[in-house]
Design an enzyme around this catalytic site. Structure first.
Site, PDB file in Angstrom:
ATOM      1  N   HIS A 101     -11.942   9.617   6.242  1.00 44.05           N
ATOM      2  CA  HIS A 101     -11.719   8.187   6.495  1.00 44.05           C
ATOM      3  C   HIS A 101     -11.341   7.882   7.941  1.00 44.05           C
ATOM      4  O   HIS A 101     -11.763   6.867   8.490  1.00 44.05           O
ATOM      5  CB  HIS A 101     -10.599   7.736   5.561  1.00 44.05           C
ATOM      6  N   HIS A 160      -9.364   9.631   2.748  1.00 45.34           N
ATOM      7  CA  HIS A 160      -8.889   8.542   1.888  1.00 45.34           C
ATOM      8  C   HIS A 160      -9.067   9.001   0.445  1.00 45.34           C
ATOM      9  O   HIS A 160     -10.126   9.521   0.082  1.00 45.34           O
ATOM     10  CB  HIS A 160      -9.696   7.269   2.143  1.00 45.34           C
ATOM     11  N   GLU A 204       0.854  -1.193   0.000  1.00 43.49           N
ATOM     12  CA  GLU A 204       0.000   0.000   0.000  1.00 43.49           C
ATOM     13  C   GLU A 204       0.890   1.243   0.000  1.00 43.49           C
ATOM     14  O   GLU A 204       2.119   1.137   0.068  1.00 43.49           O
ATOM     15  CB  GLU A 204      -0.959  -0.015   1.203  1.00 43.49           C
ATOM     16  N   ARG A 249      -1.871   9.181   8.838  1.00 41.68           N
ATOM     17  CA  ARG A 249      -1.650   7.761   9.150  1.00 41.68           C
ATOM     18  C   ARG A 249      -1.142   6.979   7.949  1.00 41.68           C
ATOM     19  O   ARG A 249      -1.660   7.124   6.832  1.00 41.68           O
ATOM     20  CB  ARG A 249      -2.962   7.147   9.641  1.00 41.68           C
ATOM     21  N   ARG A 293      -1.283   9.183   1.809  1.00 38.11           N
ATOM     22  CA  ARG A 293      -2.690   9.516   1.540  1.00 38.11           C
ATOM     23  C   ARG A 293      -2.996  11.000   1.442  1.00 38.11           C
ATOM     24  O   ARG A 293      -3.800  11.428   0.631  1.00 38.11           O
ATOM     25  CB  ARG A 293      -3.521   8.982   2.704  1.00 38.11           C
TER      26      ARG A 293
END
Ligand code: FAD
Ligand code: SIN
Length: 526
Positions: free
Chosen positions: A354, A247, A119, A389, A294
């Protein structure tokens, strides 16, 4: 002490990954635990919907590399001791608890070897997954294990209204001179419409996030910020609420307010973001392109949408390294139900709220600034995530701090202390009750959500935030009146919590003039 409805050793509020982990460790040590879940089905919550996976150390990985990646995503605001503890101990808990004890069915190859996903901003493949429904696999396995333990009592459809504190609720005025302690919570039993005090010797707040305070979110309906609001009203310290993570890729549909997530793991397998005219744009924003952190990807999409006056961008799956139907069956099925066949067409996507990186400040063992109160999971601010995060670290943080908090409660050995429960009064109904008007509740909720989205969203300015503050404070005044004069229902409680949480976000954002991670404040526009 009996584990009856009103008194328990430990009260755990919330039954996602963090609450269930705490409950399991405590119960296995013989401690009586009452787990409160707002919904009739205790599995409901953010954990159930997690897609991408849970981070651990991959085959060619090291603690140093993972630590670096978490810190770099956090944009200088992550707390290094917390990151170090997460990486060193959290990854061990994945092994001993999730793999060996609870036996979560993570995806393996044909020889039974675990597979690892990629990711954004991860320098290695290191994410354990269960196809594209990792959260469901973890939640169901944990819930089964916890439900089998006779020391755990689930109170379903029970909503915590407020934490019981010695300084706020005791009938003894001298308690005000002592350090405040939490003695449990008042809870609304939804089916009976009745509020009862639940007394405990330690309370673990595990109520999850705040997605529903924003108009567009990937989160389910129970994420109203209940935990932040209750802790704030009880006097706990709250930190970093401006770092609300968006997100980048939520499914776009003009008729859908609820946004279905398209996992970052899809980009991890080679999907590329493009404008509606087919231009891949991420290389203009980061050398990591589609696998940038992100915050960077969300801002890039937002800017492209503004520049081109587009309502969405496209996620192109034509060069995926895996069969999308096989690797992402849930995403495939849900997109198909909404008119997009991902084996043939790109997916229209937009950013959506998110995750909350901030929350109730806790130490390395989950202790808050109030006596006997712990916070774990998304509601807590351990410092791990800083300003942004890293993907798939939230499940790990919830697991790890659920475990640490339970360990701290057991180590403290204060479960037999004499506590002043007798000084706490029963819940008092207001003298004059007006009928609840659902139209007002729905409209106020919409106003709060759209205000946060438009004025405290991906790009903020001081002017927008000031406007948001004025509007929400006006609403708060009316909602507080409403709360004090109508029969208690879950929807009224939700509205009260959303308005308090919205103000926590707005006030933090107004105080912080420095753009970092998921908090972007445009200074040239005030
Ligand atoms: P939750 O799982 O949200 O549980 C909260 C619990 O509290 C629920 O049981 C709820 O009913 C209860 N509750 C709330 N208020 C009250 C109240 N007043 N009284 C009683 N009970 C209450 N993270 C990752 O690491 N990897 C991923 O792949 C990933 N994918 C995600 C995908 C989606 C669509 C979403 C929304 C999130 C994702 N996340 C992911 C984030 C992660 O799922 C959450 O941060 C994490 O699951 C939170 O766990 P929790 O235990 O803190 O709370
Ligand atoms: C995702 O699957 O993209 C969500 C992962 C996360 O929130 O960490």
């Amino acid at each position: 002490m009996k584990n009856d409805l009103h008194q328990t050793h430990v009260l755990v509020i919330g039954s996602g990954i963090s609450g269930l982990t705490a409950a399991l460790r405590l119960a296995e040590a013989g401690v009586d635990v009452t787990v409160l879940s707002k919904e009739e089905d205790p599995r409901e919550g953010n954990t159930l919907y997690a897609q991408g996976g849970i981070v651990t150390l991959g085959p060619t990985d090291s603690q140093k590399l993972l630590t670096q990646d978490v810190l770099s995503a956090g944009d200088g605001v992550s707390y290094p001791p917390a990151v170090k503890k997460l990486v060193a101990e959290g990854t061990e808990i994945v092994k001993t608890l999730l793999l060996e004890k609870v036996k979560v069915p993570f995806t393996t190859d044909e020889r039974g070897e675990l597979l690892y996903a990629q990711e954004g901003n991860h320098s290695r493949r290191r994410i354990l997954f269960s196809k594209d429904q990792t959260g469901r696999a973890i939640e169901e396995a944990l819930y089964k294990k916890v439900s089998e333990n006779p020391h755990v009592h689930f109170l379903k459809g029970a909503v915590a209204v407020d934490l019981i504190t010695t300084n706020h609720h005791s009938t003894n005025p001298l308690r005000a001179y002592e350090k405040p302690q939490v003695l449990g919570a008042y809870a609304l039993l939804r089916a009976q419409g009745k509020v009862i005090p639940l007394f405990s010797r330690a309370t673990v707040l595990a109520t999850g996030g705040l997605g529903r305070a924003f108009l567009h979110t990937t989160n389910p309906s129970c994420t109203r910020g209940d935990g932040y609001a209750m802790a704030y009203r009880a006097g706990a310290q709250i930190l970093n609420m401006e770092y609300t993570q968006f997100h980048p890729t939520a499914f776009y549909s003009s008729h859908m307010e609820d946004h279905f997530l398209i996992s970052e793991a899809v980009r991890g397998e080679g999907a590329v973001l493009k404008t509606q005219r087919g231009r891949a744009f991420m290389e203009d924003y980061s050398p990591l392109k589609d696998l940038a952190p992100r915050d960077v990807v969300s801002r890039a999409i937002y800017e492209e949408m503004l520049k081109n006056d587009d309502a969405y961008v496209l996620l192109d799956l034509s060069n995926l390294s895996v069969d999308p139907k096989e690797r992402f069956p849930y995403i495939y099925k849900t997109c198909l139900e909404n008119g997009v066949d991902i084996t043939r067409s790109p997916i229209p996507v937009v950013p959506a709220l998110h995750y909350s990186c901030g929350g109730v400040l806790v130490d390395l063992n989950g202790r808050t600034t109030l006596g006997r109160l712990y916070a774990v999971g998304e509601v807590a601010c351990t410092g791990v995530h800083g300003a942004n995060r890293l993907a798939s670290t939230s499940l790990l943080e919830g697991l790890a701090w659920g475990w640490f908090a339970a360990g701290d409660i057991l180590a403290k050995d204060r479960l037999d202390d004499d506590l002043p429960f007798h000084e706490i009064p029963l819940w008092k109904e207001p003298a004059i009750l007006e009928a609840t008007d659902p139209a007002l509740i729905v409209q106020d909720g919409k106003l709060i959500r759209s205000t946060l989205w438009n004025y405290a969203g991906i790009l903020r300015t001081t002017k927008r935030l000031q406007r948001a503050k004025a509007d929400i404070e006006y609403l708060k005044h009316r909602i507080d009146h409403f709360y004090k004069s109508t029969p208690l229902e879950d929807s009224v409680l939700g509205l009260r919590n959303i308005v308090d949480t919205a103000l926590l976000v707005i006030n933090s954002a107004l105080r912080n003039r420095v753009s970092r991670g998921s908090h972007t404040i445009l200074t040239d526009q005030n």
